[in-house]
Design an enzyme around this catalytic site. Sequence first.
Site, PDB file in Angstrom:
ATOM      1  N   GLU A   1       0.849  -1.199   0.000  1.00 55.25           N
ATOM      2  CA  GLU A   1       0.000   0.000   0.000  1.00 55.25           C
ATOM      3  C   GLU A   1       0.889   1.256   0.000  1.00 55.25           C
ATOM      4  O   GLU A   1       0.637   2.209  -0.736  1.00 55.25           O
ATOM      5  CB  GLU A   1      -0.921  -0.029   1.225  1.00 55.25           C
ATOM      6  CG  GLU A   1      -1.811   1.192   1.377  1.00 55.25           C
ATOM      7  CD  GLU A   1      -1.832   1.703   2.816  1.00 55.25           C
ATOM      8  OE1 GLU A   1      -1.391   2.842   3.041  1.00 55.25           O
ATOM      9  OE2 GLU A   1      -2.282   0.953   3.717  1.00 55.25           O
ATOM     10  N   HIS A   2       1.953   1.239   0.807  1.00 56.31           N
ATOM     11  CA  HIS A   2       2.886   2.380   0.804  1.00 56.31           C
ATOM     12  C   HIS A   2       3.559   2.535  -0.562  1.00 56.31           C
ATOM     13  O   HIS A   2       3.752   3.653  -1.047  1.00 56.31           O
ATOM     14  CB  HIS A   2       3.960   2.179   1.887  1.00 56.31           C
ATOM     15  CG  HIS A   2       3.521   2.577   3.261  1.00 56.31           C
ATOM     16  ND1 HIS A   2       4.173   3.536   3.998  1.00 56.31           N
ATOM     17  CD2 HIS A   2       2.478   2.165   4.024  1.00 56.31           C
ATOM     18  CE1 HIS A   2       3.571   3.674   5.174  1.00 56.31           C
ATOM     19  NE2 HIS A   2       2.538   2.850   5.212  1.00 56.31           N
TER      20      HIS A   2
END
Lengths: 447, 445
Positions: A65-66
């Site tokens: 996600e990052h």
Amino acid sequence: MAAAALVLANSAMAADTGQAFTLKNGMKVIVKEDHRAPTVAHMVWYRIGSMDEVDGTSGVAHALEHMMFKGTKTLKPGEFSQRVAALGGRENAFTSKDYTAYFQQIEKSRLAKVMALEADRMQNLVFDKAEFEKEIRVVMEERRWRTEDQAMGLVHEALNATAFVAHPYRRPVVGWMDDLQHMTVQDAKNWHDRWYAPNNATLVVTGDVDAKAVFALAERHFGKIPAKALPVTKPQQEPPQRGVKRVTVKAPAENPYVVLAFKVPALRDVEKDNDSHALDVLAAVLDGYDNARLGARLVRSERVANSVGAGYSGTARGPVLFVLDGTPAQGVTTQDLEKRLRAEVERIAREGVSQEELERVKVQLVAGQIYKRDSVFGQAMEIGSIEMSGLSYTQIDRIIEKLRGVTAQQVQDVAAKYFGDDNLTVATLVPLPISEKKAAPPTGMRH
Amino acid sequence: MKRILLVLLTIVVLPQARAALDIQSWNLPNGARVLFVENHSIPILDVSVEFDAGARRDPAAKAGLAALTNQMLAHGIAASQGGNGQMTEPALSEAQISDALADTAAQHGGSAGVDRAGVTLRTLSSPRERDAALLLIARMLAQPSFPEDILNRDKARAIAAIKEALTKPEAIVGKAFMRTLYGSHPYALEATEASVGAITHDDLVAFHRSHYLADHAVVAMIGDISRDQADAIARQLTMRLPASAPGSSLPALPRVEPIAATEERIPHPASQAHILTGAPALARGDPDYFSLVVGNYVLGGGGFVSRLTREVREKRGLSYSVYSYFNPLAQEGPFQVGLQTKKDQTDQALQVVRQTIAAFLRDGPTEQELKAAKDNLIGGFPLRIDNNRKILDNIAAIGFYRLPLDYLNTWTANVAKVSTSDIRGAFKRKIAPERMATVIVGVEK
């Protein structure tokens, strides 16, 4: 009160419940029009979360996600956020046990542009080793901040790791620190290659839009992305528990804390799973309003606790827990509070609940359906999270109807059925002093 | 020529302050100030009633009194004559108040901040629910009974929470920071075990009587009612409140004094150090307000795209969260830069933060950064007022701080006017490295 509730229900139903459309590549698009203000919530939900990870790479769903902000074939690292910002947008993303979601809130004329950006990173994400190595350090800082240095974070991590032995819900969403330290850019890339596909995603748009126009936009931006054959994961069902489990966590804190988690049924079938609906009402009777049972008795009248709570959410991909928790008042032990919390459920199992309490809880449910319409973003969150659990957004109103149909007898029955020792896990915080001498003069009340 | 043309085009495509928000405002005969936005799109009403009754009004030895008074409003109502002097209203217990609010599905909240304190209410706009909930709020504001027994219970809970906060690095750093910034000014006051322990029933009665006054009330409302109904509701909410004694006013507070550069390091066993640096900076209504808002977006306000995030997080991976903001208060509220980092990276992170701030103070933003800031702030303006909750927060602040009624409708135009030299000048006036305090909690012993 029953008459008032009925009137409210009718006005709640006047609102649009949403429209859905599926692209040829399998991507689902759900639109709920709300024309109160010229803004839009745009969310892409992937039905992939920490429960889909395997041992050794815990936290990879969240680390990926990052990485979704770290560049594509045409965007430099950070440029995604710069473009959203230039559009006046607010954005973020979040990862749970069950899903990973990305969102932008924008003025309505900017919808097509943020959709193009999301479509781009669904298929064109690039994985730069140097960027990953910086970002995984950020993730480790996030873990320190949310978990390592938070007594409550550690207790809840230990609770899940104890309650579940086989099911992947035993692992923390952020991942174990050691796994983060050994994670590679290839782990993140594999995750995206495997799971980020239109047929594993649901687009949710709420706000001042025309549903047909949004479907056309979605077709244009996401329609060309090919579907992927998604890997088949093993069910990893949790075996039956055979007795109480206990875990103790020592961490810097002043007050002790105890949390009790009972394994109870999830909501899989809205029509048939009446025990789940009854458990929802039981949680509200215990802790659904200021003067609900737990707070009224344990905090306000008998003062054995400084705070107490009860919680149940039946909508999840995996097994669910009914949680009772609290901070004991001075002079009360966590063992005492544990008994008192359980005694309140036992009292309901023995004596039932009053019609007055039941009505009060149901009035809140119905009003909540009206209040939620104040937030376009909240409505998108509700739609996305129920879809990820495996239920449909079209069942949201039906669930409320089912909850309103729950009887006092059903509440009493589930209180008697699910709160024995065999399905119980108890986690206790033992506070450690931070030093012999106080580090600073006393601090103030939180406003 | 081309450059000028581009500038003109940019102005043309900026979203106009669309559908101006119509805030109606008037004063009641009892002196209460009313702000109202009529909105019938959903059948609900949001209300707040606020007073100059925040923590800055705490007596130094009884810090926590404002918060406790506010919290205790909902814990008992005394019997009284009705507002029209005819019928008697019965006393209500804590449980009766909570149950009555729950029966109408109303959501009630107390709020006690640094400057303001009061109550909020969200209710259905249907008359039966609305009238019942409003009557309860009107009575709890004016006729609290402050039961001794419940006060003792809530003092014990407050003290437990104070002691808990003393173990948390984020709370320790926040309090130490405010102490350093504000010294003997009430903005530095913090509730302690001793100060809360010293609070009595009579203190609550006296604080309530001298601060919850009709002529100090700011009533903000948005929702599904007419202007006439709003007027009647505002009257109902304030008619039981006493007025200030003629010619009296609350005591003036001391000036906020500039500070010297300091650095305080406090040991803590946590794995991360929590760092705050900043200074007293911005009062409501300051002419530099918009220059600072736009400038701070570039420095540390603009989420993932600010200079601080780029330097500390994106380039070096030193922190999950790093930010800066101005908190404008009645007097100079804090400018604050915050981050958390693994202990052994503390000095490195602090150096990057200080260099980033120093470079910004020296050079200000680039023209490109200014444009990016304006694009976001102006383009995102509709998100600031797109629901009742947000609008209520805005109009309550406008009412309490006496901001112009067109504050929201001129907001984007005021942002658009800011230049890079405005920002440089405003930051120079408010912030200087030699007048900034730093507190670090979580150093090795």
